[in-house]
Motif scaffolding. Structure first.
Motif, PDB file in Angstrom:
ATOM      1  N   ARG A  94     -50.206   7.004 142.828  1.00 45.03           N
ATOM      2  CA  ARG A  94     -49.228   6.125 142.176  1.00 45.03           C
ATOM      3  C   ARG A  94     -49.208   6.358 140.672  1.00 45.03           C
ATOM      4  O   ARG A  94     -48.140   6.414 140.058  1.00 45.03           O
ATOM      5  CB  ARG A  94     -49.541   4.664 142.479  1.00 45.03           C
ATOM      6  N   GLN A 107     -47.300   9.456 139.939  1.00 50.06           N
ATOM      7  CA  GLN A 107     -45.851   9.267 140.045  1.00 50.06           C
ATOM      8  C   GLN A 107     -45.306   8.524 138.841  1.00 50.06           C
ATOM      9  O   GLN A 107     -44.244   8.850 138.313  1.00 50.06           O
ATOM     10  CB  GLN A 107     -45.512   8.495 141.325  1.00 50.06           C
ATOM     11  N   THR A 108     -46.051   7.501 138.403  1.00 50.48           N
ATOM     12  CA  THR A 108     -45.620   6.716 137.249  1.00 50.48           C
ATOM     13  C   THR A 108     -45.604   7.578 135.994  1.00 50.48           C
ATOM     14  O   THR A 108     -44.681   7.505 135.176  1.00 50.48           O
ATOM     15  CB  THR A 108     -46.555   5.505 137.041  1.00 50.48           C
ATOM     16  N   HIS A 121     -41.565   8.298 137.780  1.00 52.46           N
ATOM     17  CA  HIS A 121     -41.041   7.717 139.007  1.00 52.46           C
ATOM     18  C   HIS A 121     -41.911   6.542 139.409  1.00 52.46           C
ATOM     19  O   HIS A 121     -43.099   6.704 139.677  1.00 52.46           O
ATOM     20  CB  HIS A 121     -41.030   8.743 140.132  1.00 52.46           C
ATOM     21  N   ASP A 122     -41.343   5.342 139.428  1.00 49.30           N
ATOM     22  CA  ASP A 122     -42.066   4.141 139.833  1.00 49.30           C
ATOM     23  C   ASP A 122     -41.611   3.761 141.236  1.00 49.30           C
ATOM     24  O   ASP A 122     -40.484   3.306 141.425  1.00 49.30           O
ATOM     25  CB  ASP A 122     -41.764   2.984 138.864  1.00 49.30           C
ATOM     26  N   PRO A 123     -42.455   3.921 142.267  1.00 49.52           N
ATOM     27  CA  PRO A 123     -42.072   3.621 143.640  1.00 49.52           C
ATOM     28  C   PRO A 123     -41.587   2.191 143.835  1.00 49.52           C
ATOM     29  O   PRO A 123     -40.674   1.935 144.598  1.00 49.52           O
ATOM     30  CB  PRO A 123     -43.369   3.874 144.431  1.00 49.52           C
TER      31      PRO A 123
END
Length: 250
Positions: A227, A230-231, A235-237
């Motif tokens: 996570r 990604q952040t 990109h923040d899920p």
């Protein structure tokens, strides 16, 4: 045509097990949203004694399920094009992302191994995916097969009572789910967190998000690291999930 789960097993009497109860069972037996069929591998042995297995090539303990027997069992069922899954401790880990893909098909065919496993040639020839439900070894694949089938079936529209409950579950956005509480307000001296009784939906949402992050960081550092990556990449899920939900509402 409903989603069909076909199980190749030496012990068809093990099914439906937990698949036959609660909302999953009702969706099968009463609402016909999915179906379950079992194929007894033992019926496809051509050995006079009914043997399905033989000693491992190269020596060693135990026995291996024969490729020709498994192939005949598989070839007896319909559903070509469905995912073929072999439950195996050495398989790729079961993930929610994989379950979502399988649930999009009109069904799955699951092979339950026993003994030392299945002759690799039939797995390769028929294109089975090897799937592990955890870092542990079971006596056979039946319990693992039930896990995979339930994970797929619960995603079928209409099976669960509240479809929106799926969006806040563990793994949906890379985080584990937050803890849940209900009445009584006090249990053995422990209170429901005050924020959940405040009526302030923004505060409740913020608390749940912080709990999800804290739990994931502590229990699944691998998910937390993914996570963070990604952040960092922009990109923040969690935000993507909210945006997707709003689009679906429109």
């Amino acid at each position: 045509m409903p989603f069909t789960a076909t199980v190749l097993t030496m012990f068809p009497e093990a099914f439906p097990g937990p698949l036959g109860v609660s909302l999953i069972g009702t969706a099968w037996r009463e609402r016909n949203l999915w179906s379950l069929e079992t194929v007894d591998i033992r019926a496809f042995s051509e050995d006079k004694r009914g043997f399905l297995d033989d000693t491992p090539a190269g020596g060693g303990p135990g026995a291996v399920l024969k490729a020709d027997v498994v192939a005949r069992a598989l070839d007896s069922v319909s559903g070509s094009g469905r995912p073929l899954l072999y439950m195996s401790a050495r398989g790729r880990p079961l993930t929610q992302a994989r379950v979502k893909e399988w649930a999009k098909a009109d069904g799955i065919t699951v092979l339950c191994g026993r003994f030392e496993g299945v002759d690799q040639r039939v797995l390769d020839a028929r294109g089975f995916e090897e799937v592990a439900v955890g870092d542990a070894v079971l006596a056979g694949g039946e319990a693992a097969a039930m896990v995979v089938i339930e994970a797929c079936v619960r995603l079928i529209p209409g099976v669960l009572g509240q479809a929106e409950s799926l969006t806040s579950e563990s793994f949906e956005d890379g985080l584990l789910e937050h803890p849940q509480y209900t009445r009584p307000r006090t249990f053995e001296g422990l209170e429901i967190p005050e924020v959940l009784l405040s009526g302030d939906h923004k505060k409740v949402a913020a608390w749940r998000q912080s709990q999800r992050e804290e739990t994931t960081r502590a229990r699944r550092p691998d998910l937390w690291a993914a996570r963070l990556a990604q952040t960092t990449a922009g990109h923040d899920p969690a935000k993507s999930q909210v945006k997707s939900a709003k689009l679906e509402e429109k």
